[in-house]
Motif scaffolding. Structure first.
Motif, PDB file in Angstrom:
ATOM      1  N   SER A   1      -6.571  -1.740   3.049  1.00  0.00           N
ATOM      2  CA  SER A   1      -6.208  -0.591   2.223  1.00  0.00           C
ATOM      3  C   SER A   1      -5.565  -1.023   0.908  1.00  0.00           C
ATOM      4  O   SER A   1      -5.055  -2.137   0.790  1.00  0.00           O
ATOM      5  N   TRP A   2      -5.658  -0.127  -0.055  1.00  0.00           N
ATOM      6  CA  TRP A   2      -4.978  -0.273  -1.337  1.00  0.00           C
ATOM      7  C   TRP A   2      -3.838   0.745  -1.406  1.00  0.00           C
ATOM      8  O   TRP A   2      -4.031   1.919  -1.071  1.00  0.00           O
ATOM      9  N   TYR A   3      -2.695   0.291  -1.867  1.00  0.00           N
ATOM     10  CA  TYR A   3      -1.559   1.137  -2.133  1.00  0.00           C
ATOM     11  C   TYR A   3      -1.145   0.933  -3.590  1.00  0.00           C
ATOM     12  O   TYR A   3      -1.538  -0.049  -4.223  1.00  0.00           O
ATOM     13  N   ARG A   4      -0.331   1.846  -4.078  1.00  0.00           N
ATOM     14  CA  ARG A   4       0.255   1.661  -5.403  1.00  0.00           C
ATOM     15  C   ARG A   4       1.671   2.193  -5.422  1.00  0.00           C
ATOM     16  O   ARG A   4       2.032   3.062  -4.644  1.00  0.00           O
ATOM     17  N   GLN A   5       2.453   1.626  -6.327  1.00  0.00           N
ATOM     18  CA  GLN A   5       3.845   2.054  -6.483  1.00  0.00           C
ATOM     19  C   GLN A   5       4.182   2.130  -7.957  1.00  0.00           C
ATOM     20  O   GLN A   5       4.192   1.099  -8.656  1.00  0.00           O
ATOM     21  N   ALA A   6       4.409   3.347  -8.403  1.00  0.00           N
ATOM     22  CA  ALA A   6       4.843   3.549  -9.778  1.00  0.00           C
ATOM     23  C   ALA A   6       6.351   3.354  -9.871  1.00  0.00           C
ATOM     24  O   ALA A   6       7.069   3.485  -8.870  1.00  0.00           O
ATOM     25  N   SER A   7       6.817   3.055 -11.062  1.00  0.00           N
ATOM     26  CA  SER A   7       8.244   2.808 -11.262  1.00  0.00           C
ATOM     27  C   SER A   7       9.054   4.019 -10.817  1.00  0.00           C
ATOM     28  O   SER A   7       8.796   5.150 -11.230  1.00  0.00           O
ATOM     29  N   GLY A   8      10.015   3.789  -9.956  1.00  0.00           N
ATOM     30  CA  GLY A   8      10.893   4.849  -9.489  1.00  0.00           C
ATOM     31  C   GLY A   8      10.322   5.745  -8.418  1.00  0.00           C
ATOM     32  O   GLY A   8      10.950   6.733  -8.023  1.00  0.00           O
TER      33      GLY A   8
ATOM     34  N   MET B   1     -11.761  -7.593  -0.889  1.00  0.00           N
ATOM     35  CA  MET B   1     -11.818  -6.145  -1.030  1.00  0.00           C
ATOM     36  C   MET B   1     -11.699  -5.800  -2.512  1.00  0.00           C
ATOM     37  O   MET B   1     -11.041  -6.533  -3.267  1.00  0.00           O
ATOM     38  N   TYR B   2     -12.296  -4.688  -2.903  1.00  0.00           N
ATOM     39  CA  TYR B   2     -12.295  -4.298  -4.300  1.00  0.00           C
ATOM     40  C   TYR B   2     -11.830  -2.853  -4.468  1.00  0.00           C
ATOM     41  O   TYR B   2     -11.918  -2.041  -3.548  1.00  0.00           O
ATOM     42  N   LEU B   3     -11.361  -2.551  -5.664  1.00  0.00           N
ATOM     43  CA  LEU B   3     -11.080  -1.168  -6.037  1.00  0.00           C
ATOM     44  C   LEU B   3     -11.595  -0.976  -7.461  1.00  0.00           C
ATOM     45  O   LEU B   3     -11.009  -1.512  -8.416  1.00  0.00           O
ATOM     46  N   GLN B   4     -12.689  -0.253  -7.584  1.00  0.00           N
ATOM     47  CA  GLN B   4     -13.229   0.101  -8.893  1.00  0.00           C
ATOM     48  C   GLN B   4     -12.548   1.377  -9.347  1.00  0.00           C
ATOM     49  O   GLN B   4     -12.620   2.400  -8.669  1.00  0.00           O
TER      50      GLN B   4
ATOM     51  N   TYR C   1      -0.381  -2.215  -7.995  1.00  0.00           N
ATOM     52  CA  TYR C   1      -1.354  -1.979  -6.921  1.00  0.00           C
ATOM     53  C   TYR C   1      -1.296  -3.130  -5.925  1.00  0.00           C
ATOM     54  O   TYR C   1      -1.329  -4.306  -6.311  1.00  0.00           O
ATOM     55  N   TYR C   2      -1.221  -2.758  -4.638  1.00  0.00           N
ATOM     56  CA  TYR C   2      -1.097  -3.731  -3.565  1.00  0.00           C
ATOM     57  C   TYR C   2      -2.229  -3.557  -2.568  1.00  0.00           C
ATOM     58  O   TYR C   2      -2.661  -2.438  -2.285  1.00  0.00           O
ATOM     59  N   CYS C   3      -2.663  -4.655  -1.961  1.00  0.00           N
ATOM     60  CA  CYS C   3      -3.536  -4.535  -0.802  1.00  0.00           C
ATOM     61  C   CYS C   3      -2.719  -4.809   0.459  1.00  0.00           C
ATOM     62  O   CYS C   3      -1.693  -5.501   0.419  1.00  0.00           O
ATOM     63  N   LYS C   4      -3.200  -4.231   1.534  1.00  0.00           N
ATOM     64  CA  LYS C   4      -2.458  -4.279   2.789  1.00  0.00           C
ATOM     65  C   LYS C   4      -3.403  -4.440   3.970  1.00  0.00           C
ATOM     66  O   LYS C   4      -4.503  -3.899   3.989  1.00  0.00           O
ATOM     67  N   VAL C   5      -2.908  -5.177   4.965  1.00  0.00           N
ATOM     68  CA  VAL C   5      -3.602  -5.259   6.246  1.00  0.00           C
ATOM     69  C   VAL C   5      -2.554  -5.202   7.353  1.00  0.00           C
ATOM     70  O   VAL C   5      -1.436  -5.696   7.176  1.00  0.00           O
ATOM     71  N   ILE C   6      -2.919  -4.559   8.443  1.00  0.00           N
ATOM     72  CA  ILE C   6      -2.071  -4.544   9.632  1.00  0.00           C
ATOM     73  C   ILE C   6      -2.771  -5.371  10.699  1.00  0.00           C
ATOM     74  O   ILE C   6      -3.887  -5.040  11.118  1.00  0.00           O
TER      75      ILE C   6
END
Length: 116
Positions: free
Chosen positions: A35-42, A79-82, A94-99
């Protein structure tokens, strides 16, 4: 050990495109949902998109549907994110993640900035 390395971020104007990559190693990539996650400032980290091991199940956050496409190449362990039609509100790390085995692994993240 599990390693996830994101790349492809940068500065882009509104309406532009970027393609992020997540190179994986240290585990059987083809067996796991990514999966792709993202975190904006704050803000809190949020799910952007997820893809099952065989690419048969794909989910997107409502905010990116129709603009972003997640994909994977199991032969390349990548993995890609277009990301198309980018908006200023897409600015985030933007982060990628695996469990794997009930443990969550994150990459170091790649910064995406959408600004004119």
């Amino acid at each position: 050990q599990v390693q996830l390395v994101e790349s492809g971020g940068g500065l882009v104007q509104p309406g532009g495109s970027l393609r992020l990559s997540c190179a994986a190693s240290g585990f059987s990539f083809s067996m796991y949902t990514m999966s792709w996650y993202r975190q904006a400032s704050g803000k809190e980290r949020e799910l952007v998109a997820a893809i099952s091991s065989g690419s048969t199940i794909i989910n997107y956050a409502d905010s990116v549907k129709g603009r972003f496409t997640i994909s994977r190449d199991n032969a390349k362990n990548t993995m890609y994110l277009q990301m198309n039609s980018l908006k200023p509100e897409d600015t985030a790390v933007y982060y990628c993640k695996v469990i794997k085995m009930l443990q969550t692994y994150w990459g170091q993240g790649t910064q995406v900035t959408v600004s004119s």
